[in-house]
Design a protein around this motif. Sequence first.
Motif, PDB file in Angstrom:
ATOM      1  N   LYS A 197     -15.718 -37.238   5.960  1.00  0.00           N
ATOM      2  CA  LYS A 197     -14.904 -36.038   5.805  1.00  0.00           C
ATOM      3  C   LYS A 197     -13.505 -36.458   5.393  1.00  0.00           C
ATOM      4  N   LYS A 198     -13.099 -35.928   4.255  1.00  0.00           N
ATOM      5  CA  LYS A 198     -11.788 -36.305   3.736  1.00  0.00           C
ATOM      6  C   LYS A 198     -10.710 -35.335   4.248  1.00  0.00           C
ATOM      7  N   LEU A 199      -9.486 -35.658   3.880  1.00  0.00           N
ATOM      8  CA  LEU A 199      -8.353 -34.789   4.205  1.00  0.00           C
ATOM      9  C   LEU A 199      -8.438 -33.481   3.421  1.00  0.00           C
ATOM     10  N   GLU A 200      -7.869 -32.435   3.999  1.00  0.00           N
ATOM     11  CA  GLU A 200      -7.780 -31.174   3.284  1.00  0.00           C
ATOM     12  C   GLU A 200      -6.864 -31.330   2.079  1.00  0.00           C
ATOM     13  N   ALA A 201      -7.006 -30.446   1.121  1.00  0.00           N
ATOM     14  CA  ALA A 201      -6.167 -30.525  -0.086  1.00  0.00           C
ATOM     15  C   ALA A 201      -4.683 -30.350   0.258  1.00  0.00           C
ATOM     16  N   ALA A 202      -4.353 -29.537   1.256  1.00  0.00           N
ATOM     17  CA  ALA A 202      -2.943 -29.326   1.630  1.00  0.00           C
ATOM     18  C   ALA A 202      -2.881 -28.861   3.077  1.00  0.00           C
ATOM     19  N   TYR A 203      -1.716 -29.189   3.684  1.00  0.00           N
ATOM     20  CA  TYR A 203      -1.440 -28.767   5.056  1.00  0.00           C
ATOM     21  C   TYR A 203      -0.079 -28.074   5.082  1.00  0.00           C
ATOM     22  N   SER A 204       0.057 -27.122   5.980  1.00  0.00           N
ATOM     23  CA  SER A 204       1.332 -26.401   6.144  1.00  0.00           C
ATOM     24  C   SER A 204       1.719 -26.453   7.610  1.00  0.00           C
ATOM     25  N   VAL A 205       3.025 -26.762   7.872  1.00  0.00           N
ATOM     26  CA  VAL A 205       3.513 -26.868   9.228  1.00  0.00           C
ATOM     27  C   VAL A 205       4.945 -26.346   9.257  1.00  0.00           C
ATOM     28  N   PRO A 261     -11.165 -50.901   8.394  1.00  0.00           N
ATOM     29  CA  PRO A 261      -9.698 -50.761   8.563  1.00  0.00           C
ATOM     30  C   PRO A 261      -9.188 -49.565   7.734  1.00  0.00           C
ATOM     31  N   ILE A 262      -8.086 -49.017   8.171  1.00  0.00           N
ATOM     32  CA  ILE A 262      -7.538 -47.801   7.526  1.00  0.00           C
ATOM     33  C   ILE A 262      -6.033 -47.944   7.394  1.00  0.00           C
ATOM     34  N   LYS A 263      -5.521 -47.383   6.296  1.00  0.00           N
ATOM     35  CA  LYS A 263      -4.068 -47.339   6.065  1.00  0.00           C
ATOM     36  C   LYS A 263      -3.657 -45.894   5.771  1.00  0.00           C
ATOM     37  N   TRP A 264      -2.437 -45.589   6.243  1.00  0.00           N
ATOM     38  CA  TRP A 264      -1.851 -44.276   5.950  1.00  0.00           C
ATOM     39  C   TRP A 264      -0.608 -44.487   5.084  1.00  0.00           C
ATOM     40  N   LEU A 265      -0.544 -43.788   3.965  1.00  0.00           N
ATOM     41  CA  LEU A 265       0.572 -43.926   3.030  1.00  0.00           C
ATOM     42  C   LEU A 265       1.305 -42.587   2.898  1.00  0.00           C
ATOM     43  N   LEU A 313      12.161 -31.695   6.918  1.00  0.00           N
ATOM     44  CA  LEU A 313      11.984 -31.569   5.472  1.00  0.00           C
ATOM     45  C   LEU A 313      11.617 -32.903   4.823  1.00  0.00           C
ATOM     46  N   SER A 314      12.006 -34.034   5.442  1.00  0.00           N
ATOM     47  CA  SER A 314      11.639 -35.347   4.856  1.00  0.00           C
ATOM     48  C   SER A 314      10.152 -35.613   4.962  1.00  0.00           C
ATOM     49  N   ASP A 315       9.488 -34.865   5.859  1.00  0.00           N
ATOM     50  CA  ASP A 315       8.035 -35.039   6.007  1.00  0.00           C
ATOM     51  C   ASP A 315       7.272 -34.209   4.999  1.00  0.00           C
ATOM     52  N   ASP A 316       7.939 -33.429   4.191  1.00  0.00           N
ATOM     53  CA  ASP A 316       7.299 -32.654   3.124  1.00  0.00           C
ATOM     54  C   ASP A 316       7.025 -33.624   1.981  1.00  0.00           C
ATOM     55  N   ALA A 317       5.767 -34.168   1.909  1.00  0.00           N
ATOM     56  CA  ALA A 317       5.445 -35.241   0.940  1.00  0.00           C
ATOM     57  C   ALA A 317       3.941 -35.301   0.736  1.00  0.00           C
ATOM     58  N   ALA A 318       3.514 -36.250  -0.137  1.00  0.00           N
ATOM     59  CA  ALA A 318       2.083 -36.501  -0.396  1.00  0.00           C
ATOM     60  C   ALA A 318       1.622 -37.667   0.486  1.00  0.00           C
ATOM     61  N   TYR A 319       0.488 -37.473   1.127  1.00  0.00           N
ATOM     62  CA  TYR A 319      -0.044 -38.478   2.061  1.00  0.00           C
ATOM     63  C   TYR A 319      -1.406 -38.947   1.550  1.00  0.00           C
ATOM     64  N   GLU A 320      -1.672 -40.275   1.834  1.00  0.00           N
ATOM     65  CA  GLU A 320      -2.953 -40.884   1.432  1.00  0.00           C
ATOM     66  C   GLU A 320      -3.560 -41.609   2.614  1.00  0.00           C
ATOM     67  N   CYS A 321      -4.865 -41.582   2.654  1.00  0.00           N
ATOM     68  CA  CYS A 321      -5.615 -42.371   3.640  1.00  0.00           C
ATOM     69  C   CYS A 321      -6.480 -43.359   2.848  1.00  0.00           C
ATOM     70  N   VAL A 322      -6.288 -44.702   3.046  1.00  0.00           N
ATOM     71  CA  VAL A 322      -6.952 -45.743   2.251  1.00  0.00           C
ATOM     72  C   VAL A 322      -7.933 -46.493   3.143  1.00  0.00           C
ATOM     73  N   VAL A 323      -9.216 -46.551   2.702  1.00  0.00           N
ATOM     74  CA  VAL A 323     -10.260 -47.326   3.382  1.00  0.00           C
ATOM     75  C   VAL A 323     -10.898 -48.218   2.328  1.00  0.00           C
ATOM     76  N   GLY A 324     -10.559 -49.484   2.372  1.00  0.00           N
ATOM     77  CA  GLY A 324     -11.093 -50.387   1.338  1.00  0.00           C
ATOM     78  C   GLY A 324     -10.534 -49.991  -0.018  1.00  0.00           C
ATOM     79  N   GLU A 325     -11.468 -49.701  -0.941  1.00  0.00           N
ATOM     80  CA  GLU A 325     -11.062 -49.311  -2.282  1.00  0.00           C
ATOM     81  C   GLU A 325     -10.974 -47.791  -2.454  1.00  0.00           C
ATOM     82  N   GLU A 326     -11.418 -47.050  -1.448  1.00  0.00           N
ATOM     83  CA  GLU A 326     -11.426 -45.593  -1.574  1.00  0.00           C
ATOM     84  C   GLU A 326     -10.189 -44.973  -0.895  1.00  0.00           C
ATOM     85  N   LYS A 327      -9.793 -43.832  -1.505  1.00  0.00           N
ATOM     86  CA  LYS A 327      -8.623 -43.104  -1.002  1.00  0.00           C
ATOM     87  C   LYS A 327      -8.942 -41.606  -0.946  1.00  0.00           C
TER      88      LYS A 327
END
Length: 1070
Positions: free
Chosen positions: A204-212, A230-234, A264-278
């Motif tokens: 299950k991937k991340l939703e296309a967008a989140y609002s907070v 292993p997992i990375k958050w960008l 407001l600095s948290d208003d950005a694009a986020y990525e979750c990286v597992v191996g070669e997939e994002k």
Amino acid sequence: NVPGEDHQLSEPSGIFVERPESATATKGKDITFVAKVDSSNLLRKPNMKWLKGKWLDLGSKAGKHLQFKEVYDRNTKIYTYEMSLIKVVDGDAGGYRCEVTSKDKCDICTFEVTVSLLISLNSSGDAGEDAGDLDFSALLKKREKKQKVVEEVDVDVWNILKDAKPCDYEKIAFEYGITDLRGLLTRLKKMKKVEPKKSDAFLKKLEAAYSVEKGKKIHLMVELADLNAPIKWLKNGQEIKPSAKYVFESVGNKRTLTINKCNLSDDAAYECVVGEEKCFTEVFVKEPPITITKLLDDVHTVVGEKVEFEVEVSEEGANVKWMKDGVELNRETAGSKYRFKKDGKRHILIINEATKEDIGMYHALTNGGESKAELEIEDKELEVLQSIADLTVKAAEQAMFKCEVSDEKVTGKWFKDGVEVQPSDRIKITHIGRTHKLMIDEVKPSDAGDYTFVPDGYALSLSAKLNFLDPPKIHLDTSGTGSKNTITVVAGNKLRLDVEITGEPAPTVCWMKGDEAEGRVRVESTKTLSTFVIEGAEKGDEGPYSITVTNPAGEDKVELMIKIVDVPNPPENVECTSVGEDFGTITWDPPAFDGGVPIKGYLMERKKVGSSRWTKLNFDVYESTTYEAKRMIEGVLYEMRVFAVNGIGISQPSANSKPFMPIAPTGEPTRLTVDDVTDTTCALKWRPPEKIGAGGIDGYIIEYCIEGSKYTQPVCHFIVKALGKNQYRVKGLPMGEKMLFRVVAVNIAGRSPPVTLSQAVTIREIVENPKIRVPRNLRTKLIRLVGEKVNLVIPFQGKPHPVVTWSKDGVLLEDKTVGIRTSHVDTIFFIRSAERTHSGKYTLSVQIENVSDSADVHIQVIEKPGPPVAVHVAEVWGFNAALEWKPPKDDGNCEIIGYTIQKADMKTKDWFTVFEHNRRPSCTVPDLVMGNEYFFRVFSENICGLSVEAGISENTAIVGKTGSAPPPMEVNCSPKFTAPLVDRSVIAGYAAAISCAVRGYPKPKIIWMKNNMIIGEDPRFMIRNNQGVLTLNIRKPSMFDGGKYSCRAINDLGQDEVECRLEVRVISQF
């Protein structure tokens, strides 16, 4: 969910009359939404807000792209609000809300805007600067490559975005000119979702967008296929490390990134990286409206001071915009003059070294509020540490003025009496640090004055006085006041005497009146002037005064005399002593007080009584106290007043004199005669003077004396005030003496010339036989109606006074309803309400001893007669009926002059007059209608009128339908009068008639005559012949219509004639 997608429609509260409806707008076109609010039940004007989404207030975005309009109808009390989107763009799509509030009432309405979109490469993506944050979906354009022409083709960018990875959204948006990534993600989410490609690493991937919301926390979660992977958050391509803000959690195959206290600095694009997939997502931080919790305060300072404006907002890190007089202040435009400081929720605007250019209105604005404050700056004041002091010096001494100010850099100038002081050998000016000095060596009297130090650049001055020690001196000039040191003042005026005083130090001034201090005088003293003031000078202020001045150097004293003069008092006792036809003599007494100045003369004025306008009689002063006022109108009342004049002025007017009237004595009385003489009295009569004048007559003076003596004897005159009779009986005269009489008319102007009897009158009784003078109207019978009054005045004569008696029908009159009043010359007979019993012959008898005279008065009291009796129908033939009756039992005490006959048929019973003034007690009624039955009534008539009641016929007349046989044919016969003419007495002015009846066959010819003269076509006579009844009517007979009247009837067989006498009486009106 992205804000603005789900909307709940609010329930209407009755404020909205018309609500905006959801609509689909065409891209590039304009669209307008209308809302109407009823304010008839609102206490205040409603407040309207237009919002997009949940919190974005569109009022701050008004411009070329977004316009608002408000209209108010006074008749219907309805507000109309309009919101217009100009040249709609994709970013205008979404949910909108309008809110209206008024005190405690609120209403909300929501609506949707959908934009139909078709994008091509050649479409422009520039929505204009006014589009602002509403440009959620920009127009696209393809870049032009240099030196290369590309054929334009239509491309659907949404198909490209739908098939692209989320990490490539930004690249594609940049390539096709899309500037608003939020709107892009919202549009993609609304589109039909594409089946995601199956991932090997993510279940299950991340939703296309989140609002907070800002300040809240958000959880980003994925599910992994490999629990140990292993997992990375960008964040925007950079790796996120675990911290208090970013918390990593691992539960089973779920990996969660928690972001605490989002900003407001948290208003950005986020990525979750597992191996070669994002997998990618976008986090949107919603910032709520920033409100101002602490408002700005007005600042009042001086030039050069530091100024701070501080405002506190509801959130830390919020943006606050500063403005001065409508111009924005920022770091680029403000330079080094303004500094902006943030301390948590506090925002501070700092102004270093304020100048007057900084004066104005300052505003602090956030997206949810505004505050303003005013800055006032004044010049910085200079502090005086030591001021200069007054100096008193003697000749040849040194004078030094010294002052100290707070700023040692301040320079200044010294002034003496407003003139700048220049340094010299004797005058020295120094400035050492904060101390300024002015030194004058060998002081002279000319050095005395006011010295001022004025610092340069400041509205400040320091003053002191240099006093030169000098003995006191009084400088009083009374050369123009007449006697030496004597001052004359007009009473009531203000006396102000300015006395110049010199001396150093300032001398002490003391004013005295005689031995008393000052009296009513008010003294105003200055250093060089003492003012002597008397407010409203009075006589009591007169007398000697003195002024004394003293100081340590000596004393001086001056004495003066004050004299008070005034206008005189008014003259007294103004009165008119005599009058003439057009003049009057006025006298008065001089005023009791001449004002201290001799009286020059007098001025006179007069006016008519009742008027307020005074007329001056002289313009030059008149010296005497007796004046003859001329050219007045006789008979008009006048009043006089007098003014006294002296050298000061004119007095108040005197009291008005008593009213007087210019009149002249009347002319002499006329026609003086002797009316009666007895043994001791003489009655005189006279007529008023022919010339009386406006003064009228107050009375008469009757003077008499014995023939041969003079009228000047004091016991020989009487004053008669009864003016109506112009007669008087002088009593107490000596019997047998011959007396002379004269009469004088008197009025306010005096006596008239006398009128005198031509010869002396012997005082002895004159015997005169009694004689009754019967008035003309009483020589015939006096007729009165019942109820009328009778009032007879019958004069008589005789001396001595005769005895008067009344009798009726030979019997002494004792009827109490009849009043008798008798004087010396006449008797009055009156009856208040006449009755028929008062009719008869009244005899008046006057008797003196054995001689008498009498006269008869015939009185007839009449009234209306009674009805005729025995009225019956004697015969009916053809269309005629013969009617007969007998005279009434009561004729009203006078002759019956005729009858009035009326008929009525039994059907209608309406009465119609057949004959009037019928003389005979019978008549023939013609022109009856066949088949009808008639009955009749008859009224009797005398000079009072018709009887009240009528005699009704005892039987009726029935006219048969076939007709009755006519009477037998008459036999030829000569005329014969069956009813003769009757002598009559009628009243002049009332219509009269005489009648008779004749028979004869053939029908005789009728001739009427008066005094044997045939009456022709005289319009005053009317002749009637009704079946043998002959009537002669006389219209309003006069005295000339009296005489013998005859009627002659002639036919072939003979003639007949009847005659009568007619008397016309004239009735006098009482």
